[in-house]
Design a protein around this motif. Sequence first.
Motif, PDB file in Angstrom:
ATOM      1  N   ASN A   1     -13.951  39.224 -10.159  1.00 60.90           N
ATOM      2  CA  ASN A   1     -12.675  37.484 -10.691  1.00 60.90           C
ATOM      3  C   ASN A   1     -13.594  37.052 -10.801  1.00 60.90           C
ATOM      4  OD1 ASN A   1     -11.111  35.417  -9.850  1.00 60.90           O
ATOM      5  ND2 ASN A   1     -11.765  36.014  -7.203  1.00 60.90           N
ATOM      6  N   GLY A   2     -13.805  36.019 -12.442  1.00 62.36           N
ATOM      7  CA  GLY A   2     -15.037  35.278 -12.627  1.00 62.36           C
ATOM      8  C   GLY A   2     -14.440  34.533 -12.443  1.00 62.36           C
ATOM      9  N   ALA A   3     -12.690  33.397 -11.421  1.00 64.06           N
ATOM     10  CA  ALA A   3     -12.200  32.286 -10.991  1.00 64.06           C
ATOM     11  C   ALA A   3     -13.408  31.976  -9.858  1.00 64.06           C
ATOM     12  CB  ALA A   3     -11.068  32.032 -11.421  1.00 64.06           C
ATOM     13  N   ALA A   4     -13.606  32.551  -8.883  1.00 67.74           N
ATOM     14  CA  ALA A   4     -14.359  32.474  -7.942  1.00 67.74           C
ATOM     15  C   ALA A   4     -14.775  31.974  -7.282  1.00 67.74           C
ATOM     16  CB  ALA A   4     -14.919  33.554  -7.098  1.00 67.74           C
TER      17      ALA A   4
ATOM     18  N   TYR B   1      -6.166  45.448  -7.173  1.00 71.70           N
ATOM     19  CA  TYR B   1      -7.954  45.106  -8.024  1.00 71.70           C
ATOM     20  C   TYR B   1      -9.196  45.999  -7.022  1.00 71.70           C
ATOM     21  CZ  TYR B   1      -5.282  43.550 -11.650  1.00 71.70           C
ATOM     22  OH  TYR B   1      -3.789  43.498 -13.229  1.00 71.70           O
ATOM     23  N   ASP B   2      -9.365  45.822  -6.138  1.00 68.99           N
ATOM     24  CA  ASP B   2      -9.935  46.295  -4.548  1.00 68.99           C
ATOM     25  C   ASP B   2     -10.862  45.096  -4.812  1.00 68.99           C
ATOM     26  OD1 ASP B   2      -9.638  49.336  -4.524  1.00 68.99           O
ATOM     27  OD2 ASP B   2     -10.768  49.328  -6.098  1.00 68.99           O
ATOM     28  N   ARG B   3      -9.716  43.884  -5.016  1.00 65.45           N
ATOM     29  CA  ARG B   3     -11.536  42.924  -4.352  1.00 65.45           C
ATOM     30  C   ARG B   3     -11.072  42.373  -3.576  1.00 65.45           C
ATOM     31  NH1 ARG B   3      -7.144  39.477  -8.812  1.00 65.45           N
ATOM     32  NH2 ARG B   3      -8.237  39.988 -10.389  1.00 65.45           N
ATOM     33  N   GLN B   4     -10.358  42.903  -1.846  1.00 63.72           N
ATOM     34  CA  GLN B   4     -10.387  43.039  -1.001  1.00 63.72           C
ATOM     35  C   GLN B   4     -11.349  43.892  -0.092  1.00 63.72           C
ATOM     36  OE1 GLN B   4      -8.873  40.172   0.638  1.00 63.72           O
ATOM     37  NE2 GLN B   4      -8.473  40.201  -1.012  1.00 63.72           N
ATOM     38  N   LYS B   5     -12.008  45.126  -0.654  1.00 67.22           N
ATOM     39  CA  LYS B   5     -12.812  46.052  -0.245  1.00 67.22           C
ATOM     40  C   LYS B   5     -14.285  45.642  -0.292  1.00 67.22           C
ATOM     41  CE  LYS B   5      -9.309  49.986  -0.714  1.00 67.22           C
ATOM     42  NZ  LYS B   5      -9.096  50.774  -1.689  1.00 67.22           N
ATOM     43  N   ASN B   6     -14.328  44.540  -1.979  1.00 70.17           N
ATOM     44  CA  ASN B   6     -15.427  44.160  -2.086  1.00 70.17           C
ATOM     45  C   ASN B   6     -15.412  42.554  -2.134  1.00 70.17           C
ATOM     46  OD1 ASN B   6     -16.491  46.240  -3.994  1.00 70.17           O
ATOM     47  ND2 ASN B   6     -14.614  46.670  -4.594  1.00 70.17           N
ATOM     48  N   ARG B   7     -15.135  41.615  -1.158  1.00 73.69           N
ATOM     49  CA  ARG B   7     -15.205  40.211  -0.211  1.00 73.69           C
ATOM     50  C   ARG B   7     -16.814  39.790  -0.147  1.00 73.69           C
ATOM     51  NH1 ARG B   7     -10.895  38.928   3.896  1.00 73.69           N
ATOM     52  NH2 ARG B   7      -9.101  38.669   3.502  1.00 73.69           N
ATOM     53  N   ASP B   8     -17.270  38.744  -0.861  1.00 73.01           N
ATOM     54  CA  ASP B   8     -18.920  38.768  -0.342  1.00 73.01           C
ATOM     55  C   ASP B   8     -18.540  36.839  -0.437  1.00 73.01           C
ATOM     56  OD1 ASP B   8     -16.706  37.266  -2.971  1.00 73.01           O
ATOM     57  OD2 ASP B   8     -18.479  36.730  -3.399  1.00 73.01           O
ATOM     58  N   MET B   9     -17.469  36.995   1.070  1.00 76.14           N
ATOM     59  CA  MET B   9     -17.034  35.745   1.937  1.00 76.14           C
ATOM     60  C   MET B   9     -16.408  36.001   2.957  1.00 76.14           C
ATOM     61  SD  MET B   9     -15.660  32.507   0.127  1.00 76.14           S
ATOM     62  CE  MET B   9     -15.371  31.436   1.273  1.00 76.14           C
ATOM     63  N   ASP B  10     -16.675  35.201   3.970  1.00 76.34           N
ATOM     64  CA  ASP B  10     -15.206  35.394   5.231  1.00 76.34           C
ATOM     65  C   ASP B  10     -13.939  34.110   4.955  1.00 76.34           C
ATOM     66  OD1 ASP B  10     -16.557  37.679   5.959  1.00 76.34           O
ATOM     67  OD2 ASP B  10     -17.835  36.219   7.788  1.00 76.34           O
ATOM     68  N   PRO B  11     -12.863  34.092   5.414  1.00 68.50           N
ATOM     69  CA  PRO B  11     -12.401  33.344   5.185  1.00 68.50           C
ATOM     70  C   PRO B  11     -12.992  32.020   5.767  1.00 68.50           C
ATOM     71  CG  PRO B  11     -10.900  35.237   5.716  1.00 68.50           C
ATOM     72  CD  PRO B  11     -12.466  35.755   5.739  1.00 68.50           C
ATOM     73  N   PRO B  12     -12.855  30.922   5.119  1.00 67.92           N
ATOM     74  CA  PRO B  12     -13.588  29.674   5.273  1.00 67.92           C
ATOM     75  C   PRO B  12     -12.696  28.797   6.045  1.00 67.92           C
ATOM     76  CG  PRO B  12     -12.453  29.596   3.049  1.00 67.92           C
ATOM     77  CD  PRO B  12     -12.237  31.009   3.862  1.00 67.92           C
ATOM     78  N   ASP B  13     -13.669  28.264   6.877  1.00 72.53           N
ATOM     79  CA  ASP B  13     -12.522  26.911   7.370  1.00 72.53           C
ATOM     80  C   ASP B  13     -11.880  25.630   7.075  1.00 72.53           C
ATOM     81  OD1 ASP B  13     -14.855  25.556   6.653  1.00 72.53           O
ATOM     82  OD2 ASP B  13     -15.483  25.629   9.131  1.00 72.53           O
ATOM     83  N   TRP B  14     -12.522  25.679   5.384  1.00 71.59           N
ATOM     84  CA  TRP B  14     -11.609  24.794   5.203  1.00 71.59           C
ATOM     85  C   TRP B  14     -10.261  25.117   3.940  1.00 71.59           C
ATOM     86  CZ3 TRP B  14     -12.655  27.072   0.083  1.00 71.59           C
ATOM     87  CH2 TRP B  14     -13.643  28.015  -0.482  1.00 71.59           C
ATOM     88  N   ALA B  15      -9.895  26.541   4.130  1.00 73.03           N
ATOM     89  CA  ALA B  15      -8.515  26.426   2.954  1.00 73.03           C
ATOM     90  C   ALA B  15      -7.963  27.750   4.154  1.00 73.03           C
ATOM     91  CB  ALA B  15      -8.772  27.740   2.534  1.00 73.03           C
ATOM     92  N   ARG B  16      -6.354  27.688   4.223  1.00 71.76           N
ATOM     93  CA  ARG B  16      -6.128  28.790   4.914  1.00 71.76           C
ATOM     94  C   ARG B  16      -6.207  30.300   4.233  1.00 71.76           C
ATOM     95  NH1 ARG B  16      -0.007  29.182   5.269  1.00 71.76           N
ATOM     96  NH2 ARG B  16       0.807  30.889   6.446  1.00 71.76           N
ATOM     97  N   VAL B  17      -6.268  31.314   3.844  1.00 72.11           N
ATOM     98  CA  VAL B  17      -6.410  32.007   3.361  1.00 72.11           C
ATOM     99  C   VAL B  17      -5.439  33.541   3.307  1.00 72.11           C
ATOM    100  CG1 VAL B  17      -7.053  34.109   2.294  1.00 72.11           C
ATOM    101  CG2 VAL B  17      -8.844  32.013   2.703  1.00 72.11           C
ATOM    102  N   VAL B  18      -4.476  33.571   2.812  1.00 71.69           N
ATOM    103  CA  VAL B  18      -3.266  33.976   2.798  1.00 71.69           C
ATOM    104  C   VAL B  18      -3.124  35.808   1.932  1.00 71.69           C
ATOM    105  CG1 VAL B  18      -1.162  34.344   2.626  1.00 71.69           C
ATOM    106  CG2 VAL B  18      -1.416  32.460   3.699  1.00 71.69           C
ATOM    107  N   VAL B  19      -3.336  36.620   2.396  1.00 76.60           N
ATOM    108  CA  VAL B  19      -3.519  37.950   1.568  1.00 76.60           C
ATOM    109  C   VAL B  19      -2.438  38.966   1.660  1.00 76.60           C
ATOM    110  CG1 VAL B  19      -5.131  40.068   0.994  1.00 76.60           C
ATOM    111  CG2 VAL B  19      -6.370  38.506   1.751  1.00 76.60           C
ATOM    112  N   TYR B  20      -1.684  39.305   0.239  1.00 77.65           N
ATOM    113  CA  TYR B  20      -0.426  39.821   0.450  1.00 77.65           C
ATOM    114  C   TYR B  20      -0.558  40.658  -0.366  1.00 77.65           C
ATOM    115  CZ  TYR B  20       0.431  37.261  -4.028  1.00 77.65           C
ATOM    116  OH  TYR B  20      -0.140  36.809  -5.254  1.00 77.65           O
TER     117      TYR B  20
END
Length: 366
Positions: A16-19, A44-63
């Motif tokens: 995910n080069g746009a991260a 694409y196994d992205r959720q298994k390879n997270r490199d940050m926790d959900p931030p306090d400056w955005a709400r993250v919804v994983v579907y």
Amino acid sequence: MRIAFYGSSLVSAYWNGAATYYRGLIRNLAALGHEVTFYEPDAYDRQKNRDMDPPDWARVVVYDANEDAVNAVLAEAAQADIVVKASGVGVFDDELFRGILEHGRDDALKIFWDVDAPATLADLAADPGHMMHALLPQLDAVLTYGGGDPVVEAYRGFGARHCAPVYNALDPETHHPVPHDERFACDLAFLGNRLPDREARVEEFFFKPARMLPHRRFLLGGSGWEPHQLPENVRHIGHVSTRDHNAFNTTPLAVLNVARDSMAKVGFSPATRVFEAAGAGGCLITDHWQGLELFLEPGREALVAETGEDVARLLEGLDRDRAGEIGRAGRARIMAEHTYARRAEQVDGIFRSLRDVRSSRERKTA
């Protein structure tokens, strides 16, 4: 304003080069008062390879990557003042594109944010029946990862009402100088996943100099290179977590940027790596592409190569003192002109201008 942003991933940089781009922009848009919800698929196994926790400056919804889940998150677009569909989500891209137009409120801005404009424009040119031909004129704007005037003119030619490049930049809180790390000690380092659109240029600008300079040490980071026959003086370390990017950029004598074929052809498309490396104070060697001078001054703030032979020559003429000078000059330029705080101000201005245009158009038709 409330922004619903449908993209690849905010919490994972894996394939995910746009991260980094998303993180820098959205965090700084939040600092300007925008409320951002980022919708990303479990793919694409992205959720298994997270490199940050959900931030306090955005709400993250994983579907989940299925039709019901996509419809559910699209329904939430009705709550937003601005609805953004980014390119390259990787799953249900067409459905998401149509969905922001179908589910967004009539008074909401609808925006396509293209993080790979050369590829998208090539698809549009090759396929007159591409669904985007009919949908582009319905959007308020197209924003792009880069591309300059050629991309703007191309999108306008395909019916976009408004198009503006929003270039990569530096987030000084995440990319900055750090102490050297012996894991990344070498003369020249390159970080990038193996992609068909870049492989020939990596061969020219990285592997070729490595073969020319067997006495030098080369370091290769990124996924997909395992089957490649590497020169003996190239050490491959696989995926490099974003938490190690600063050390990867500062430890080597120099760090290499290699544009993808399509980005180099269009120009005005600096990769995230350019800003990460310069922001960390690394000595950057980059292949040449049109528009480079808008971001870094060749020879003073970055070293520029037209060929693999140029890379070898530049590396042979480089010592720690010279590399340090270039790294400091590059960092000063990026810090002064190319931070995500500045990019967010640009985007905020675009949003406000688009709302003014919308209001004016509605008054004329009332």
